[in-house]
Design an enzyme around this catalytic site. Structure first.
Site, PDB file in Angstrom:
ATOM      1  N   VAL A 103       3.269   4.748   7.490  1.00 26.44           N
ATOM      2  CA  VAL A 103       2.820   4.092   6.265  1.00 26.44           C
ATOM      3  C   VAL A 103       1.338   3.796   6.328  1.00 26.44           C
ATOM      4  O   VAL A 103       0.582   4.117   5.420  1.00 26.44           O
ATOM      5  CB  VAL A 103       3.613   2.779   6.023  1.00 26.44           C
ATOM      6  CG1 VAL A 103       3.099   2.059   4.787  1.00 26.44           C
ATOM      7  CG2 VAL A 103       5.093   3.089   5.880  1.00 26.44           C
ATOM      8  N   ALA A 104       0.889   3.158   7.402  1.00 26.88           N
ATOM      9  CA  ALA A 104      -0.522   2.799   7.530  1.00 26.88           C
ATOM     10  C   ALA A 104      -0.856   2.587   8.994  1.00 26.88           C
ATOM     11  O   ALA A 104       0.002   2.192   9.794  1.00 26.88           O
ATOM     12  CB  ALA A 104      -0.833   1.536   6.731  1.00 26.88           C
ATOM     13  N   GLY A 109      -2.919  -2.303  14.762  1.00 27.32           N
ATOM     14  CA  GLY A 109      -1.532  -1.886  14.867  1.00 27.32           C
ATOM     15  C   GLY A 109      -1.180  -0.836  13.836  1.00 27.32           C
ATOM     16  O   GLY A 109      -2.039  -0.303  13.143  1.00 27.32           O
ATOM     17  N   ASP A 219      -4.147 -16.943   3.183  1.00 29.13           N
ATOM     18  CA  ASP A 219      -4.594 -15.607   2.771  1.00 29.13           C
ATOM     19  C   ASP A 219      -3.823 -15.140   1.542  1.00 29.13           C
ATOM     20  O   ASP A 219      -3.332 -14.004   1.504  1.00 29.13           O
ATOM     21  CB  ASP A 219      -4.441 -14.614   3.913  1.00 29.13           C
ATOM     22  CG  ASP A 219      -5.381 -13.412   3.771  1.00 29.13           C
ATOM     23  OD1 ASP A 219      -6.340 -13.499   2.973  1.00 29.13           O
ATOM     24  OD2 ASP A 219      -5.158 -12.396   4.451  1.00 29.13           O
TER      25      ASP A 219
END
Length: 405
Positions: A103-104, A109, A219
């Protein structure tokens, strides 16, 4: 004084998604990449934990791991540093997972799309190298993130599925969603008032829930809000969150610059009211298509912009919403809206029932159609040893990627 997250957004145009073999690009990747870019902004006090293990010498984490050969199992003290939030998981349970795609991938990580064969469900799996945790001294932060997510249970919060540790990595598994609010906002520009009201009500319930538990998120932003298949939100990324009892104060400068309250930018003290400022920035952006203050490169310059530039709400925004934005983007945190009853009686929320089940029944009329561009392999890739097969998969997926179009 803490470090500032690198997750600043200085422009609002999203580049055209690019496809790669074995990778997921575009809205899905942008949403998940936001989980990684700013991780590591809070110091964890790892020296204190190390002393509890009976070591008096200063900790030097990187050589400890790098001196080991790849086939060696880390020393027991090293394993226990990550317990109990990251228990050991039997290899046979790891073998129930099959990778569906990447995915990314960020500096801290990787996020994988995996199939849990036992549950017959798809999940997102965050994989964090232990060496990165020690090098950046973020052990306490990683443990706090998992501890908080295990404590909370809310319809509008991204739920934690499981967490464990392997020989070289930490694993955090959670629900999988395809769309994030930022991607939707970038495509739409500005939202209809009814949608702003619905998202605002859902976020109000989430923040009140967290604050009642003594948790500050720190956040709140569009990239950290995923959308389910019906268009309702899931607040995610608790990497900067911490337990902050009512009456306590925090001082660490962390978060995303354009969303940070003036008291956070100045180095504190601040409390849960900082989350309400971030909500004001988010709602202002949804309603107007732009941020109230443009991003700067550092928190000092950003503080000057925030404190000396009064955000002007466009005349096209109705009076009730304009009032709400001014009351959230209030320089004085003591005068900021922050309690549930403040919102229940607010004119902008007239007729809104602050009940999760009722809110989830309301339709979201303009959810962007998002395809999962992952070209799934003919058969999912199993992991015999997740720690080692992960590196093999990443090398294979990158080398197999065709030239960008």
């Amino acid at each position: 004084m803490g470090a500032v997250s690198c997750r600043q957004r200085q422009h609002f145009r999203v580049p055209t998604p690019r496809k790669q073999c074995g990778n997921i690009q575009g809205p899905l990747a942008r949403g998940w990449k936001s989980l990684w870019c700013g991780v590591g902004t809070i110091r964890s006090g790892l020296e204190e934990l190390w002393e509890l293990q009976g070591h008096q010498e200063p900790l030097r984490p990187a050589p400890l791991l790098l001196e080991k050969t790849l086939s060696e199992w880390p020393v027991p003290q090293f394993i226990s540093l990550f317990l109990p939030e990251f228990p050991m998981r039997p290899v046979r349970r790891q073998q129930q997972l099959k990778i569906l795609g990447l995915v990314a991938k960020g500096s801290f990580g990787t996020v994988l799309k995996v199939l849990d064969c036992a549950q017959k469900a798809v999940f997102a799996l965050k994989v964090v190298p232990k060496v990165k945790v020690l090098q950046r001294d973020t052990l306490r932060q990683c443990k706090e993130e998992v501890s908080i997510q295990r404590q909370i249970n809310h319809p509008f919060i991204h739920s934690l599925g499981d967490s464990w540790q392997g020989k070289r990595h930490l694993f955090i598994m959670c629900s999988y969603y395809c769309t994030d609010l930022y991607s939707l906002w970038a495509a739409v520009g500005c939202f209809p008032e009814a949608s702003v009201r619905l998202f605002a009500a859902e976020l109000v319930l989430v923040l009140c829930y967290l604050h009642d538990l003594g948790i500050i998120h720190r956040d709140v932003k569009m990239e950290n809000i995923l959308l389910d298949d019906r268009g309702h939100l899931k607040l995610t990324d608790f990497g900067l969150s911490r337990h902050l009892p009512q009456g306590a104060r925090a001082y660490t400068i962390c978060g995303t610059l354009q969303y940070m309250a003036p008291e956070v930018l100045s180095g504190g003290p601040y409390n849960h009211s900082a989350d309400w400022w971030s909500l004001g920035v988010l709602l202002f952006s949804l309603a107007t298509g732009k941020f109230p203050v443009a991003a700067e490169r550092d928190h000092v310059t950003m503080l000057a912009r925030v404190t000396h530039c009064e955000s002007k709400v466009p005349a096209s925004v109705n009076q009730e919403l304009s009032l709400l934005l001014h009351e959230l983007l209030c320089q004085n945190p003591l005068h900021r809206l922050r309690y549930l009853h403040h919102f229940q009686v607010h004119p902008f929320f007239r007729g809104v029932a602050f009940d999760p089940e009722l809110l989830q029944k309301q339709p979201v009329d303009f959810i962007m159609e998002t395809e999962d561009t992952q070209p799934s392999p003919l058969e999912p890739i199993p992991f015999k040893d997740f720690d080692y097969d992960l590196e093999s998969f990443l090398v294979h997926s990158i080398s197999a990627s065709p030239p960008l179009l």
